[in-house]
Design an enzyme around this catalytic site. Structure first.
Site, PDB file in Angstrom:
ATOM      1  CG  ASP A  29      -2.171   0.872   0.925  1.00  0.00           C
ATOM      2  OD1 ASP A  29      -3.231   0.666   1.540  1.00  0.00           O
ATOM      3  OD2 ASP A  29      -2.075   1.766   0.066  1.00  0.00           O
TER       4      ASP A  29
HETATM    5  C1  GLC Z   1      -4.237   4.399  -0.248  1.00  0.00           C
HETATM    6  C2  GLC Z   1      -5.141   3.252   0.140  1.00  0.00           C
HETATM    7  C3  GLC Z   1      -5.227   2.185  -0.896  1.00  0.00           C
HETATM    8  C4  GLC Z   1      -5.134   2.806  -2.265  1.00  0.00           C
HETATM    9  C5  GLC Z   1      -3.725   3.366  -2.405  1.00  0.00           C
HETATM   10  C6  GLC Z   1      -3.537   4.083  -3.739  1.00  0.00           C
HETATM   11  O1  GLC Z   1      -3.477   4.789   0.856  1.00  0.00           O
HETATM   12  O2  GLC Z   1      -4.897   2.624   1.381  1.00  0.00           O
HETATM   13  O3  GLC Z   1      -6.455   1.490  -0.697  1.00  0.00           O
HETATM   14  O4  GLC Z   1      -5.380   1.851  -3.266  1.00  0.00           O
HETATM   15  O5  GLC Z   1      -3.384   4.227  -1.348  1.00  0.00           O
HETATM   16  O6  GLC Z   1      -4.351   5.185  -3.809  1.00  0.00           O
END
Ligand code: GLC
Length: 746
Positions: A288
């Site tokens: 993430d």
């Molecule tokens: C965010 C979220 C994740 C998302 C990623 C890209 O922090 O936790 O669900 O897909 O970053 O935006």
């Protein structure tokens, strides 16, 4: 002649062989062969570049880390994927730069296509309330069609986190508290996004997230730790992930949280042992946003190099935005901390997806301005969105059948801060467009469109969502006094749920409940529409409002969907995918609880039992609950036998009759209870449901089946087994409204 012929034949054969064995164009090789032949040409830096993902040139969806010279790094093949770059033109531009790199390896463009792209659908928790898997799959299919036309290859969805804690803002993004419903919804969304398979220009790679147990953050506080037994993890939180993997999800995303002290991003148990060894997952894992580097904050890694090493060893193939991989992985290999073969393993998985998506054959196949234009205002998509939006609305209360509105209603007062709200209707994880005010159907417009000119519509905002100012109450009361009925639209703001939006207090914000009290005091019939991305606590309103519709956030067609239900063009059929607590003090409260050694006999029993002295144990509204404009009678379940053994089926027949005055859809739910187990088992577990549309007066017999496999659970030794003994099977239209029968597993 013969010789000549044979000579010619030999020559021709050699010619063919020579042609055939010439380095055939790579398209004739298998994807694995093409991956391997490319890998052999790559330098270590170029390999690591494929494991590096940056956010692009648009709005960041996480804390922005240090700026990097992205274009230069693109040119040098140091970036394998970008997120937050959308649009056929912008993705083409970025791809053109990436293809200037030595080996011309195309970029993967990822994006949070969570509930729509150009046409915004209800938030996922609302869609889950429809319990309509076909509609949910179609929603994801439409999102994929629109996003792939805008250059997107990969969506960071479905989010399949189970959660029992409405303080956690990201409940809006999932399918609620139940592993069985959550698993079916996960499969529907994976199938919807991935459509006819990679290589189709309208298929998106899906991503099961956040692996794992992110929804169990302690205190419902986002990014907080998760501490749970492996049995609980396997029996509840992992099930939708396993379902997504079995459905062929292309990728997985690690969660921010630590699980029992080990951050998910470096957690070998879930990323290697379970995901790859046990579940045979063949896609790749992306971290993430920044979660690799955040292991320093966790106190799990000493520095970025340590974090990069731990994440890769743990099983994370691609680093989103932390830059730990691109900055440290080469030295980790050269110093022998990481083998290049481990790098190759991850890069192979990433390249394989790029080949499967057809990006090496045509890197611009998703950058089609013409197709993007065609999908930009697709009327059919709006109809699809409207359809699932009205199926997502849950009727919580309808005293004296106030709803649907009757023909004799001549004046409607619409009061509340969300009546004329525009972008709020889209909820979190959506996209705002310059023409939203023309595109999004507000709740006011929806009612206006449907009521027709013969109905007089009055409006007062009454108050803001969160401000303490009640000076607007007077005007609201005045117009209420002039109306035959009042429709109030209240709730959270769209950005009060979603990522990093945990609330310790999930009551109606501001002075909204006071506004409802003031309007209620006029004596007029009051219908309350509650807009939120989570279950809220609204006890006074639940006790006094004459009718309540939970409208979540319904997207582009919100106003029309709400009007369809308010005027009875659609008989509400939604069922809660998550338990609604009476107070924050009850959380976590959920339907599939363990009985304890001292269950209260009833709501008044406080005699040394597991109960609060100041609140009933029962929730305000239970999992699976939702009313209809009609009534249904549901028979006792009839079993074909009272004993089954492995390999046999228990058949459960239930007859449902529409006993009311309107056609309608009912969702008959099937639960079971394992009365005695080597581990204590929940008092109820959802194991099936069927939606049935019945005209008034019509009845239908539904047949469910249960087998020994359905009764299995992860025991003390993490063996997935059933245990012989006494069971109870329940059927009904809510987790708290069921009829049961006993059966035995031999
Ligand atoms: C965010 C979220 C994740 C998302 C990623 C890209 O922090 O936790 O669900 O897909 O970053 O935006």
């Amino acid at each position: 002649m013969k010789n000549y012929n044979s000579g010619i034949a030999v020559f021709l054969m050699l010619l063919v062989l020579a042609l055939y064995t010439e380095p055939a164009s790579s398209q004739k090789l298998s994807i694995d062969q093409r991956v391997d032949s490319l890998l052999k040409l790559m330098t270590l830096e170029e390999k690591i570049g494929q494991m590096n993902q940056y956010s692009g040139f648009e709005e960041a969806t996480g804390p922005v880390t240090e700026e990097a010279d992205k274009l230069e790094q693109l040119r040098r093949g140091m970036i394998g994927s970008m997120l937050n770059v959308t649009g056929a033109t912008k993705t083409r531009q970025a791809q053109e730069v990436a293809l200037q790199s030595r080996l011309r390896i195309p970029l993967l463009f990822g994006q949070d296509i969570i509930h729509g792209y150009r046409t915004i659908f209800p938030i996922p928790l609302a869609e889950a309330a429809s319990w309509n898997l076909e509609a949910i799959e179609l929603s994801a299919r439409v999102a994929a069609t629109e996003a792939s036309a805008a250059g997107v290859h990969w969506t960071f969805a479905p989010m399949v986190d189970i959660s029992r804690d409405p303080r956690w803002g990201r409940v809006m993004e999932g399918a609620g508290e139940d592993p069985y419903l959550g698993s079916l919804v996960a499969v529907a969304r994976v199938n919807g996004f991935q459509g006819n398979g990679f290589g189709s220009p309208d298929a998106l790679m899906a991503c099961g997230k956040h692996f794992a147990a992110y929804g169990a953050a302690i205190g419902g506080r986002d990014y907080n730790s998760v501490d749970m037994s492996l049995q609980h993890l396997h029996n509840d939180y992992l099930k939708p992930f396993k379902a997504a993997v079995d459905a062929g999800v292309a990728t997985m995303m690690t969660a921010f949280n630590d699980i029992n002290g080990i951050p998910a991003t470096a957690n070998k148990y879930i990323l290697r042992h379970l995901l790859r060894d046990e579940w045979n997952f063949k896609g790749f894992v992306v971290s993430d946003w920044g979660s690799v580097g955040e292991m320093i904050n966790h106190g799990y890694s000493a520095d970025e190099a340590d974090a990069a090493k731990a994440a890769l060893l743990g099983g994370c193939d691609m680093d989103m935005e932390s830059r730990c991989y691109i900055k440290n992985m080469k030295n980790l290999v050269l110093s022998g901390h990481i083998s290049e073969s481990m790098i190759d393993e991850s890069v192979r998985l990433i390249l394989r997806k790029k080949f499967e998506m057809g990006l090496f054959d045509d890197p611009y196949r998703f950058c089609n301005e013409e197709r993007e234009k065609q999908q930009w205002d697709n009327k059919e998509h709006r109809e699809i969105a409207r359809n699932i939006a009205r199926k997502s609305i849950v009727l919580l209360k309808n005293d004296k059948s106030l709803l649907p509105l009757k023909e004799n209603v001549k004046t409607i007062a619409m009061i509340g801060p969300l009546v004329k709200a525009v972008g709020e209707n889209n909820g979190f994880w959506s996209y705002s467009w310059p023409d939203d005010s023309a595109r999004i159907v507000t709740q006011w417009q929806g009612i206006r469109n449907r009521a027709g000119e013969h109905v007089n519509l009055l409006y007062a905002k009454g108050c803001e969502i969160s401000e303490p100012d009640s000076s607007g109450f007077k005007e609201a009361v005045e117009i209420a006094m002039k109306a035959d009925v009042v429709i109030m639209s209240i709730g959270e703001s769209a950005n009060m749920s979603g990522e990093a939006k945990s609330r310790s207090n999930i009551q109606l914000p501001g002075v909204q409940e006071e506004l409802i009290k003031a309007v209620y005091a006029t004596g007029k019939p009051v219908i309350v529409l509650i807009n939120a991305g989570r279950p809220l606590v609204f006890n006074w309103t639940a006790d006094h409002a004459h009718a309540i519709l939970y409208t979540w956030w319904l997207g582009t067609e919100a106003g029309n969907a709400i009007a369809d239900v308010v005027f009875g063009d659609y008989n509400p059929s939604g069922k809660l995918p998550m338990t609604f607590p009476r107070s924050e003090g009850q959380i976590p409260v959920y339907y599939n609880y363990f009985n304890t050694g001292r269950p209260p006999k009833d709501e008044n029993d406080l005699n040394y039992v597991s109960a609060y002295i100041d609140l009933p144990n029962s929730p305000r509204f239970p999992f699976g609950y939702g009313l209809s404009y009609t009534s249904f009678s549901i028979s006792e379940p009839e079993l074909n036998t009272t004993t089954i053994t492995a390999g046999e089926e228990l058949s459960i027949r239930v007859t449902v009759a529409n006993t009311g005055n309107a056609d309608g859809t009912e969702t008959i739910q099937l639960y079971f209870r394992d009365k005695v187990g080597s581990l204590v088992r929940p008092v109820k577990q959802l194991a099936g449901f069927q939606q049935v549309f019945l005209k008034k007066g019509e009845s239908r017999t539904l047949i469910f089946t249960l087998t020994e496999k359905d009764l299995r659970f992860y025991n003390e030794n993490l063996e997935f087994k059933s245990e012989p003994g006494e069971f109870e099977v329940f059927t009904g239209n809510s987790s708290d409204n069921v009829k049961g029968k006993t059966f035995y597993l031999k």
